[in-house]
Motif scaffolding. Structure first.
Motif, mmCIF file in Angstrom:
data_model
loop_
_atom_site.group_PDB
_atom_site.id
_atom_site.type_symbol
_atom_site.label_atom_id
_atom_site.label_comp_id
_atom_site.label_asym_id
_atom_site.label_seq_id
_atom_site.Cartn_x
_atom_site.Cartn_y
_atom_site.Cartn_z
ATOM 1 N N UNK A 1 40.031 40.988 38.373
ATOM 2 C CA UNK A 1 39.205 40.675 37.213
ATOM 3 C C UNK A 1 37.767 40.599 37.695
ATOM 4 N N UNK A 2 36.885 41.299 37.003
ATOM 5 C CA UNK A 2 35.471 41.241 37.376
ATOM 6 C C UNK A 2 34.734 40.383 36.355
ATOM 7 N N UNK A 3 33.658 39.724 36.780
ATOM 8 C CA UNK A 3 32.930 38.815 35.889
ATOM 9 C C UNK A 3 32.080 39.597 34.889
ATOM 10 N N UNK A 4 31.723 38.925 33.787
ATOM 11 C CA UNK A 4 31.925 37.520 33.476
ATOM 12 C C UNK A 4 32.628 37.445 32.127
ATOM 13 N N UNK B 1 40.360 35.762 40.939
ATOM 14 C CA UNK B 1 39.072 35.899 40.255
ATOM 15 C C UNK B 1 38.260 34.610 40.371
ATOM 16 N N UNK B 2 38.886 33.482 40.077
ATOM 17 C CA UNK B 2 38.187 32.199 40.151
ATOM 18 C C UNK B 2 37.693 31.939 41.569
ATOM 19 N N UNK B 3 38.480 32.323 42.571
ATOM 20 C CA UNK B 3 38.076 32.128 43.961
ATOM 21 C C UNK B 3 36.875 32.999 44.311
ATOM 22 N N UNK B 4 36.857 34.236 43.819
ATOM 23 C CA UNK B 4 35.740 35.139 44.099
ATOM 24 C C UNK B 4 34.435 34.608 43.489
ATOM 25 N N UNK C 1 29.275 31.364 43.951
ATOM 26 C CA UNK C 1 28.510 30.187 43.531
ATOM 27 C C UNK C 1 28.212 29.278 44.717
ATOM 28 N N UNK C 2 29.179 29.121 45.598
ATOM 29 C CA UNK C 2 28.979 28.277 46.778
ATOM 30 C C UNK C 2 27.901 28.854 47.691
ATOM 31 N N UNK D 1 40.053 30.565 48.572
ATOM 32 C CA UNK D 1 38.728 30.071 48.971
ATOM 33 C C UNK D 1 38.688 29.806 50.467
ATOM 34 N N UNK D 2 39.744 29.211 50.992
ATOM 35 C CA UNK D 2 39.799 28.928 52.430
ATOM 36 C C UNK D 2 39.751 30.219 53.248
ATOM 37 N N UNK D 3 40.370 31.281 52.738
ATOM 38 C CA UNK D 3 40.352 32.564 53.438
ATOM 39 C C UNK D 3 38.989 33.234 53.340
#
Length: 298
Positions: free
Chosen positions: A168-171, A203-206, A211-212, A237-239
């Motif tokens: 899934x690509x944003x937004x 998608x949420x992780x990407x 954002x981070x 996220x950890x990866x």
């Protein structure tokens, strides 16, 4: 006041030039800190509820700020360089910086802002509507991405998602997040129910990873809130951030515990933090393909 308005200047801890020039600042009641006692319960409420009439009422705090205040109770977070990613309808990353941050350099147009914590300190922040977007993606499904019994199945679906190039690509919430002007949606949408939900977590992780980066997050990350239980999300996220220690908390009282710490700052959570194990798949190639697909959509 520092969360959702232009009335406050976080860097100086004063009313903003807008509030001063318009004459609004002088119309406010005296300011109270988040932990200040502002009075006692009204007599009629004490009578109706059976509470003692001398019950103290404290100035409160915003829910994400309460989660941030709760996180400071963990030894891994207190006094250290760390970021809290609070997850719900909004995913809000709040950095407790170990060094001075140039607040003016934060890209406002990419949904970065400066929150103010319970102590009045500026907090570099970034946000996107992660929970809303996940719900948009799985609205025809009846089970959520964080439901406990489904976690092994969602993790098992990840290899197929990666092999198919499904993403899934944003937004999906236009005008929000680090890619506010992108037109989002599925690329190679999978038919499998688990794969679709796993794809939503990736998608949420990407987006969270992007954002981070915008706020310079590093060293330590605590994911709290509902989606901390979505294993594909937190392990991805950890990866994606191998130089960062990623944690979740084994408690569900982050916001209420943060409010309690206004009363007693020395309170420590009964449970500890759990370090998240990175997902066992190479997400760097997927991340590169994701950004390429994202740019192609703009």
């Amino acid at each position: 006041m520092g969360c959702h308005s232009d009335l406050w200047a976080p860097a100086t801890g004063t009313f903003s030039s807008l509030a001063l020039e318009r004459g609004w600042a002088e119309r406010f009641a005296p300011l109270a800190g988040a932990g200040d006692v502002v009075g006692t319960i009204k007599a009629e409420l004490a009578e109706q509820t059976g509470l003692r009439p001398d019950i103290k009422v404290l100035a409160g705090l915003h829910d994400s700020n309460a989660a941030l205040h709760a996180a400071r109770g963990f030894s891994e977070i207190a006094g250290s360089e760390a970021t809290i990613l609070s997850t719900g309808t909004w995913f809000i990353a709040m950095r407790l910086a170990g060094q001075t941050v140039d607040l003016a350099s934060l890209p406002e147009a990419r949904d970065c802002l400066v929150n103010v914590d319970a102590l009045g300190n500026p907090v570099p922040s970034a946000r996107f509507m992660g929970g809303r977007e996940i719900e948009t993606l799985i609205q025809i499904d009846t089970r959520q991405v964080d439901i406990k019994p489904d976690q092994p199945h969602l993790l098992a679906a990840v290899p197929d998602v990666l092999a198919q190039g499904a993403m899934v690509v944003p937004t999906l919430a236009p005008g929000n997040g680090p890619f506010p002007n992108d037109a989002g949606g599925w690329v190679n949408r999978p038919d499998d129910w688990y794969a679709r939900r796993a794809g939503a977590c990736l998608y949420a992780a990407m987006v969270a990873d992007a954002a981070l980066d915008l706020i310079g997050s590093r060293e330590c990350l605590l994911v709290e809130g509902r989606f901390a239980e979505a294993e594909v999300f937190v392990r991805a996220i950890a990866a994606l951030r191998p130089e960062t220690k990623v944690y979740i908390a084994n408690a569900h009282n982050d916001v209420s515990f943060g409010a309690l710490r206004l009363i007693d700052p020395g309170l420590r959570p009964k449970g500890g933090l759990i370090e998240v194990k990175p997902i066992e798949h190479n997400l760097m190639s997927y991340k590169e393909a994701w950004h390429k697909a994202r740019r192609a959509q703009t």
